[in-house]
Design a protein around this motif. Structure first.
Motif, PDB file in Angstrom:
ATOM      1  N   ALA A 120      57.734  34.004  69.642  1.00  0.00           N
ATOM      2  CA  ALA A 120      57.519  33.847  71.090  1.00  0.00           C
ATOM      3  C   ALA A 120      58.826  34.038  71.849  1.00  0.00           C
ATOM      4  O   ALA A 120      58.849  34.625  72.941  1.00  0.00           O
ATOM      5  N   MET A 121      59.929  33.555  71.287  1.00  0.00           N
ATOM      6  CA  MET A 121      61.239  33.747  71.902  1.00  0.00           C
ATOM      7  C   MET A 121      61.577  35.235  71.971  1.00  0.00           C
ATOM      8  O   MET A 121      62.016  35.742  73.023  1.00  0.00           O
ATOM      9  N   LEU A 122      61.375  35.957  70.871  1.00  0.00           N
ATOM     10  CA  LEU A 122      61.691  37.381  70.845  1.00  0.00           C
ATOM     11  C   LEU A 122      60.789  38.167  71.782  1.00  0.00           C
ATOM     12  O   LEU A 122      61.226  39.119  72.438  1.00  0.00           O
ATOM     13  N   ASP A 123      59.527  37.768  71.861  1.00  0.00           N
ATOM     14  CA  ASP A 123      58.589  38.469  72.739  1.00  0.00           C
ATOM     15  C   ASP A 123      58.982  38.362  74.208  1.00  0.00           C
ATOM     16  O   ASP A 123      58.707  39.268  74.998  1.00  0.00           O
ATOM     17  N   LYS A 124      59.637  37.270  74.576  1.00  0.00           N
ATOM     18  CA  LYS A 124      60.045  37.093  75.973  1.00  0.00           C
ATOM     19  C   LYS A 124      61.189  38.024  76.356  1.00  0.00           C
ATOM     20  O   LYS A 124      61.365  38.350  77.530  1.00  0.00           O
ATOM     21  N   GLY A 125      61.964  38.430  75.383  1.00  0.00           N
ATOM     22  CA  GLY A 125      63.128  39.243  75.696  1.00  0.00           C
ATOM     23  C   GLY A 125      64.166  38.421  76.442  1.00  0.00           C
ATOM     24  O   GLY A 125      64.184  37.189  76.374  1.00  0.00           O
ATOM     25  N   VAL A 126      65.029  39.091  77.171  1.00  0.00           N
ATOM     26  CA  VAL A 126      66.053  38.420  77.968  1.00  0.00           C
ATOM     27  C   VAL A 126      65.789  38.781  79.426  1.00  0.00           C
ATOM     28  O   VAL A 126      66.144  39.857  79.903  1.00  0.00           O
ATOM     29  N   ARG A 127      65.132  37.872  80.117  1.00  0.00           N
ATOM     30  CA  ARG A 127      64.734  38.103  81.512  1.00  0.00           C
ATOM     31  C   ARG A 127      65.859  37.791  82.478  1.00  0.00           C
ATOM     32  O   ARG A 127      65.903  38.304  83.605  1.00  0.00           O
ATOM     33  N   PHE A 128      66.762  36.900  82.087  1.00  0.00           N
ATOM     34  CA  PHE A 128      67.913  36.496  82.894  1.00  0.00           C
ATOM     35  C   PHE A 128      68.954  35.968  81.931  1.00  0.00           C
ATOM     36  O   PHE A 128      68.692  35.820  80.731  1.00  0.00           O
ATOM     37  N   LYS A 129      70.147  35.690  82.426  1.00  0.00           N
ATOM     38  CA  LYS A 129      71.242  35.323  81.538  1.00  0.00           C
ATOM     39  C   LYS A 129      72.045  34.188  82.151  1.00  0.00           C
ATOM     40  O   LYS A 129      72.291  34.155  83.364  1.00  0.00           O
ATOM     41  N   CYS A 130      72.481  33.250  81.301  1.00  0.00           N
ATOM     42  CA  CYS A 130      73.299  32.137  81.751  1.00  0.00           C
ATOM     43  C   CYS A 130      74.759  32.580  81.860  1.00  0.00           C
ATOM     44  O   CYS A 130      75.285  33.223  80.949  1.00  0.00           O
ATOM     45  N   VAL A 131      75.394  32.226  82.964  1.00  0.00           N
ATOM     46  CA  VAL A 131      76.788  32.591  83.204  1.00  0.00           C
ATOM     47  C   VAL A 131      77.550  31.388  83.747  1.00  0.00           C
ATOM     48  O   VAL A 131      76.960  30.431  84.257  1.00  0.00           O
ATOM     49  N   THR A 132      78.871  31.470  83.641  1.00  0.00           N
ATOM     50  CA  THR A 132      79.767  30.514  84.287  1.00  0.00           C
ATOM     51  C   THR A 132      80.474  31.242  85.412  1.00  0.00           C
ATOM     52  O   THR A 132      80.906  32.399  85.243  1.00  0.00           O
ATOM     53  N   VAL A 133      80.574  30.605  86.564  1.00  0.00           N
ATOM     54  CA  VAL A 133      81.228  31.228  87.719  1.00  0.00           C
ATOM     55  C   VAL A 133      82.320  30.314  88.253  1.00  0.00           C
ATOM     56  O   VAL A 133      82.184  29.086  88.261  1.00  0.00           O
ATOM     57  N   LEU A 134      83.402  30.915  88.684  1.00  0.00           N
ATOM     58  CA  LEU A 134      84.451  30.218  89.422  1.00  0.00           C
ATOM     59  C   LEU A 134      84.286  30.573  90.890  1.00  0.00           C
ATOM     60  O   LEU A 134      84.028  31.736  91.239  1.00  0.00           O
ATOM     61  N   ILE A 135      84.423  29.567  91.752  1.00  0.00           N
ATOM     62  CA  ILE A 135      84.004  29.688  93.145  1.00  0.00           C
ATOM     63  C   ILE A 135      85.154  29.346  94.072  1.00  0.00           C
ATOM     64  O   ILE A 135      85.865  28.351  93.866  1.00  0.00           O
ATOM     65  N   ASP A 136      85.355  30.169  95.074  1.00  0.00           N
ATOM     66  CA  ASP A 136      86.292  29.853  96.158  1.00  0.00           C
ATOM     67  C   ASP A 136      85.476  29.267  97.303  1.00  0.00           C
ATOM     68  O   ASP A 136      85.096  29.959  98.244  1.00  0.00           O
ATOM     69  N   GLY A 137      85.201  27.978  97.202  1.00  0.00           N
ATOM     70  CA  GLY A 137      84.289  27.322  98.127  1.00  0.00           C
ATOM     71  C   GLY A 137      84.996  26.531  99.202  1.00  0.00           C
ATOM     72  O   GLY A 137      86.212  26.640  99.387  1.00  0.00           O
ATOM     73  N   PRO A 138      84.246  25.700  99.928  1.00  0.00           N
ATOM     74  CA  PRO A 138      84.831  24.885 100.995  1.00  0.00           C
ATOM     75  C   PRO A 138      85.833  23.881 100.437  1.00  0.00           C
ATOM     76  O   PRO A 138      85.766  23.497  99.261  1.00  0.00           O
ATOM     77  N   GLU A 139      86.758  23.449 101.291  1.00  0.00           N
ATOM     78  CA  GLU A 139      87.822  22.562 100.839  1.00  0.00           C
ATOM     79  C   GLU A 139      87.334  21.152 100.527  1.00  0.00           C
ATOM     80  O   GLU A 139      88.003  20.419  99.803  1.00  0.00           O
ATOM     81  N   ASP A 140      86.195  20.763 101.082  1.00  0.00           N
ATOM     82  CA  ASP A 140      85.769  19.368 100.970  1.00  0.00           C
ATOM     83  C   ASP A 140      84.477  19.186 100.190  1.00  0.00           C
ATOM     84  O   ASP A 140      83.848  18.143 100.273  1.00  0.00           O
ATOM     85  N   ALA A 141      84.072  20.194  99.435  1.00  0.00           N
ATOM     86  CA  ALA A 141      82.782  20.077  98.761  1.00  0.00           C
ATOM     87  C   ALA A 141      82.758  20.931  97.507  1.00  0.00           C
ATOM     88  O   ALA A 141      83.481  21.932  97.386  1.00  0.00           O
ATOM     89  N   ASP A 142      81.907  20.525  96.570  1.00  0.00           N
ATOM     90  CA  ASP A 142      81.661  21.269  95.339  1.00  0.00           C
ATOM     91  C   ASP A 142      80.160  21.522  95.230  1.00  0.00           C
ATOM     92  O   ASP A 142      79.345  20.788  95.807  1.00  0.00           O
ATOM     93  N   PRO A 143      79.758  22.538  94.490  1.00  0.00           N
ATOM     94  CA  PRO A 143      78.322  22.750  94.292  1.00  0.00           C
ATOM     95  C   PRO A 143      77.722  21.663  93.423  1.00  0.00           C
ATOM     96  O   PRO A 143      78.409  21.065  92.586  1.00  0.00           O
ATOM     97  N   TRP A 144      76.443  21.413  93.621  1.00  0.00           N
ATOM     98  CA  TRP A 144      75.741  20.381  92.852  1.00  0.00           C
ATOM     99  C   TRP A 144      74.869  20.969  91.741  1.00  0.00           C
ATOM    100  O   TRP A 144      74.238  20.243  90.982  1.00  0.00           O
ATOM    101  N   GLY A 145      74.808  22.299  91.671  1.00  0.00           N
ATOM    102  CA  GLY A 145      73.969  22.923  90.653  1.00  0.00           C
ATOM    103  C   GLY A 145      72.563  23.184  91.124  1.00  0.00           C
ATOM    104  O   GLY A 145      71.640  23.267  90.312  1.00  0.00           O
ATOM    105  N   ARG A 146      72.387  23.356  92.429  1.00  0.00           N
ATOM    106  CA  ARG A 146      71.064  23.631  92.984  1.00  0.00           C
ATOM    107  C   ARG A 146      71.087  24.840  93.921  1.00  0.00           C
ATOM    108  O   ARG A 146      70.094  25.121  94.595  1.00  0.00           O
ATOM    109  N   GLU A 147      72.222  25.537  93.956  1.00  0.00           N
ATOM    110  CA  GLU A 147      72.450  26.544  94.980  1.00  0.00           C
ATOM    111  C   GLU A 147      72.063  27.948  94.493  1.00  0.00           C
ATOM    112  O   GLU A 147      72.093  28.244  93.300  1.00  0.00           O
TER     113      GLU A 147
END
Length: 833
Positions: free
Chosen positions: A735-762
């Motif tokens: 079943a895993m192989l049949d699904k293929g790879v529809r999307f991929k997990c990545v790590t990103v570094l962000i130049d964001g606002p000075e007073d906030a960090d992402p919460w993982g919902r963006e």
């Protein structure tokens, strides 16, 4: 009446009818039984609101599906469901509330929920009856509205019948018996006598391969019949209906549209139009839980006495926001039971410890959820898993330690918090502390500020002991809270010297017996470790997605110690036990599964100085080499002695530094804690909480279950190919192989606002198009900027890809980095000494 069906749905409210509709449409022979009349429970007195606003990813999808389904029901069934799409206006009196709406906006964008922001002037221009004094702005859902609960339930019931389902009323379920292949459900016909519903004495059985319970206020009776715990207990909810408001009548007579559902979240109420007047629904303090153990037989479509004093503050606030309502009298009132759970999410999925028994209980927004729950639960049952990750709603997220008293008090708190700001860093206080490690008091004395996970209080961070009197450890924020600076210092300590983390809440299971090796080889994706070694591996769902992540320690040839996330103790245990039963039923040798979570405490020590600290304590003929790479290599496990404490030490660190997990007899924890502190403090070791650990694991791209790892993505999509051995057979492989790879997990570094960090919902964007979403977020001390993990289209997963992240309605630069951007060669982890 049928005596054999594929699936029996118990409960004829909106939720039960929504489930029957979708199971029947999926082609399963479906029967629904209801002890009274359809809609006789909380459905009949519900206000029928359809709020799309939700901070949970799965629940947002559920609500969105429901609203879209309800708009189509009349065309599908010929019955008008009474859907009024007037919109929903959420007003904000504070900037903090606007920040909440902006975080929600990022979530809604990932689900394609239509919404817009309005200024106070724009509110007044559209709806002049609304007093905008003190407002900062509002969030508007144009596709939101309300529906007639009875009508939508009947429409779904008709749709279910049209698809082949059978619906039987006045049938009460009195017992469940599992034969090994089907459920025998003992039923009794109910009759009306003098306005009361009473048993007739006519007993019969229905046999079903699957059973779904959607019993609403009767969940405690269901739990008792099944011999399990279900933390769904009703809380009183009041709403009042006013006489017609002349100003509103005039407004509508002039041809103006109906007002949207108005929500003044800071005042804790909703208001909508009702036949020329207003319905006010408050979420006040001190609303009591009801029916802790059972619903009285005499309680049918009944209500509780109104308690106007309890909602006086909210009523006066409505008059302030709608001045024309001040002279309008009250026409009607309702105070009825609405089910809650401790975290506000319903219980949807497999019942713990039982086969082919599915729960759909604890719906505080049952009308909104009914259609979507039916859709996604039917997918789980008929396809092996839903297309979205439903783990956050899984009934097994609550452990066997939970009592009725706990559930009642937490449900009351949850009701009260419906309109209290939903800070991502909030920690609700009811029923705490309850589950504590022995070192709790020592940690508290050193400034620990605790969070609650699966009933455990464990340190989030350590605040200053010399904090000024006005320092508020409970101050929450959608930006960087007061705790941020302390978490940063803790993360820096692990990178520069050493840190000590209490990981006692980890779930821990022993798997042993003559069949243990063959069983785990079939259950998990990776090669099994050799004796004395460890590995990271995954158990899959039947649909090939990730069910659980395990660290497996091989203690002997057929003796294994499994460690998994602390929040998922009973969830993981239930899967292990059921999978072992399946293995043995198919000819496998005996396997024993034992939950040993509360037998073992865990301290994780990590950082460049961690080896030097442990050398001071280890009982060994040659302490200088006992922890060297030669004698204690990375990814191995050894039994050692630290002072008077026998320790099962594992050389691994979730923070990506040199380190060990020290699994110890829990009754010896305080002695070990004291010795570690004595040895560590001269080396600069700090006590470290979960928030710093969460940041550090993202610098190493370590996935976490419940965020990157879930039942909607495979390990291959999570970019964990190195932990998947395709040369062997394992559960869910094809079943895993049949699904293929529809999307991929990545790590990103962000130049964001000075007073906030992402919460993982963006949301993640490329060239103005949304291409994925974050699942984790935080701050990187290694790079001095924000960091996050999430999923994107496979073609955008290459390191160096430029993306944008939506935070506070603005797009910020982000770049896909290589996996494990901090120390990608693991040199720090492998360092010798």
């Amino acid at each position: 009446m049928k005596s054999h069906v594929k699936v029996l749905v118990v409960g004829g409210g909106a939720v039960g009818c929504g489930i029957a509709l979708h199971l029947a449409r999926a082609g399963w022979e479906t029967m629904l039984v209801e002890r009274d009349e359809l809609t006789a429970g909380s459905t009949w007195h519900a206000a029928g609101l359809l709020p799309l606003f939700n901070m949970g990813y799965a629940t947002s999808h559920i609500h969105d599906y429901s609203v879209k389904l309800y708009a189509e029901l009349e065309a599908q069934t010929g019955l008008n469901a009474g859907f009024t799409r007037c919109g929903n206006l959420r007003m904000a009196q504070t900037q903090d509330r606007m920040d909440e709406y902006q975080l929600y906006s990022a979530i809604a964008e990932t689900v394609n929920v239509e919404h817009e922001f309005l200024t106070p002037k724009e509110i007044k221009d559209r709806w002049p009856l609304v007093n905008i004094d003190g407002l900062k702005g509002a969030l508007f859902h144009p596709t939101d509205g309300y529906i007639n609960p009875a009508d939508v339930t009947q429409a779904m019931a008709k749709g279910a019948r049209m698809a082949g389902a059978t619906i039987e009323r006045k049938i009460q379920v009195n017992g469940y018996q599992w034969t090994g292949s089907e459920w025998i459900v003992t039923c009794e016909k109910m009759v009306d006598k003098g306005g009361n519903l009473v048993p007739s004495g006519e007993i019969f059985e229905i046999r079903a391969e699957h059973v779904v319970t959607a019993t609403g206020n009767h969940a405690q009776r269901t739990a008792r019949l099944l011999g399990i715990k279900i933390p769904a207990i009703p809380v009183e909810h009041q709403f009042i209906v006013t006489e017609p408001d002349p100003a509103l009548l005039k407004w509508r007579a002039e041809g103006n549209p109906e007002h949207p559902v108005l929500r003044d979240a800071d005042a804790k109420w909703y208001v909508r139009e009702e036949r020329g007047g207003w319905i006010l629904g408050p979420y006040e303090r001190n609303a009591p839980a009801r029916f802790l153990y059972d619903v009285p037989e005499t309680f049918r479509a009944d209500l509780f006495p109104l308690d106007l004093e309890r909602i006086e503050e909210e009523y006066m606030s409505m008059i302030h926001r709608l001045p024309s309502s001040e002279t309008v009298g009250l026409k009607d009132d309702f105070n009825g039971p609405i089910c809650y759970t401790p975290d506000g999410n319903p219980l949807v999925g497999p019942a713990p410890g039982l086969r082919n028994m599915w729960l759909a209980e604890g719906f505080s927004f049952g009308i909104t959820a009914a259609g979507g729950v039916g859709h996604y639960l039917a997918q789980m049952m008929t396809q092996g898993e839903a297309e979205i990750d439903m783990a956050s709603l899984d009934p097994r997220r609550y452990g066997r330690w939970m009592t009725t008293e706990y559930a009642a008090r937490k449900n009351e708190e949850c009701y009260e918090h419906v309109f209290i700001l939903h800070h991502p860093d909030e920690e609700r206080e009811a029923c705490r502390p309850l589950r504590t490690s022995p070192a709790y008091d020592r940690q508290k004395a050193r400034g620990a500020q605790f969070g609650s996970v699966n009933g455990w209080d464990r340190p989030n961070y350590y605040g200053p002991l010399d904090a000024p009197a006005d320092f508020d450890h409970n101050a929450r924020s959608f930006r960087r809270g007061g705790w941020w600076q302390y978490a940063k210092a803790e993360a820096e300590a692990i990178r520069n010297t050493a840190g000590l983390i209490d990981a006692t809440a980890f779930a821990k299971h022993m798997v042993k017996g003559p069949g243990a090796t063959a069983f785990l080889d079939w259950l998990t994706t990776n090669k099994l470790p050799k004796v004395g070694r460890i590995n990271l591996t995954y158990a899959l769902t039947n649909a090939g997605t990730t069910h659980t992540e395990y660290t497996i320690v091989r203690l002997a040839e057929n003796d294994y110690y499994l460690v998994s996330a602390g929040a998922w103790q009973d969830y993981d245990g239930d899967n292990l036990v059921k999978s072992a039963e399946d293995f043995m039923a198919n000819g496998g040798d005996f396997v024993s599964v034992q939950d040993v979570t509360t037998q073992w405490g865990v301290f994780a020590i990590a950082g460049p100085k961690s080896r030097d600290i442990l050398k001071k304590l280890i009982g060994d003929a040659d302490p200088a080499t006992a922890l060297s790479n030669k004698r204690f290599p990375w990814l191995s496990a050894k039994k050692i002695e630290l002072g008077m404490v026998p320790v099962n030490a594992i050389r691994v660190a979730y923070t990506g530094e040199l380190g060990w997990e020290l699994h110890h007899p829990i009754e010896m924890q305080n002695h070990l804690f004291d010795r570690l502190m004595e040895a560590g403090e001269p080396e600069g070791m700090k006590l470290v909480g979960g928030r710093a650990q969460n940041w550090l694991r993202q610098e190493k791209s370590y996935r976490a279950f419940g965020t990157e790892l879930g039942r909607d993505a495979t390990p291959l999509e999570a970019a964990l190919d190195r932990f998947v051995d395709l040369d062997k057979d394992f559960k869910g492989k094809q079943a895993m192989l049949d699904k293929g790879v529809r999307f991929k997990c990545v790590t990103v570094l962000i130049d964001g606002p000075e007073d906030a960090d992402p919460w993982g919902r963006e949301g993640l964007f490329a060239d103005g198009e949304r291409v994925g979403r974050l699942t984790s977020g935080g701050y990187s001390v290694g790079f001095g900027k924000q960091i996050g993990m999430g999923y994107v289209r496979p073609d955008l997963a290459e390191p160096g890809t430029k993306l944008k992240v939506r935070m506070f309605r603005e797009l910020w630069d982000a770049e896909v980095t290589e996996d494990s951007p901090f120390d990608p060669t693991n040199a720090k982890i492998r360092v010798d000494g």
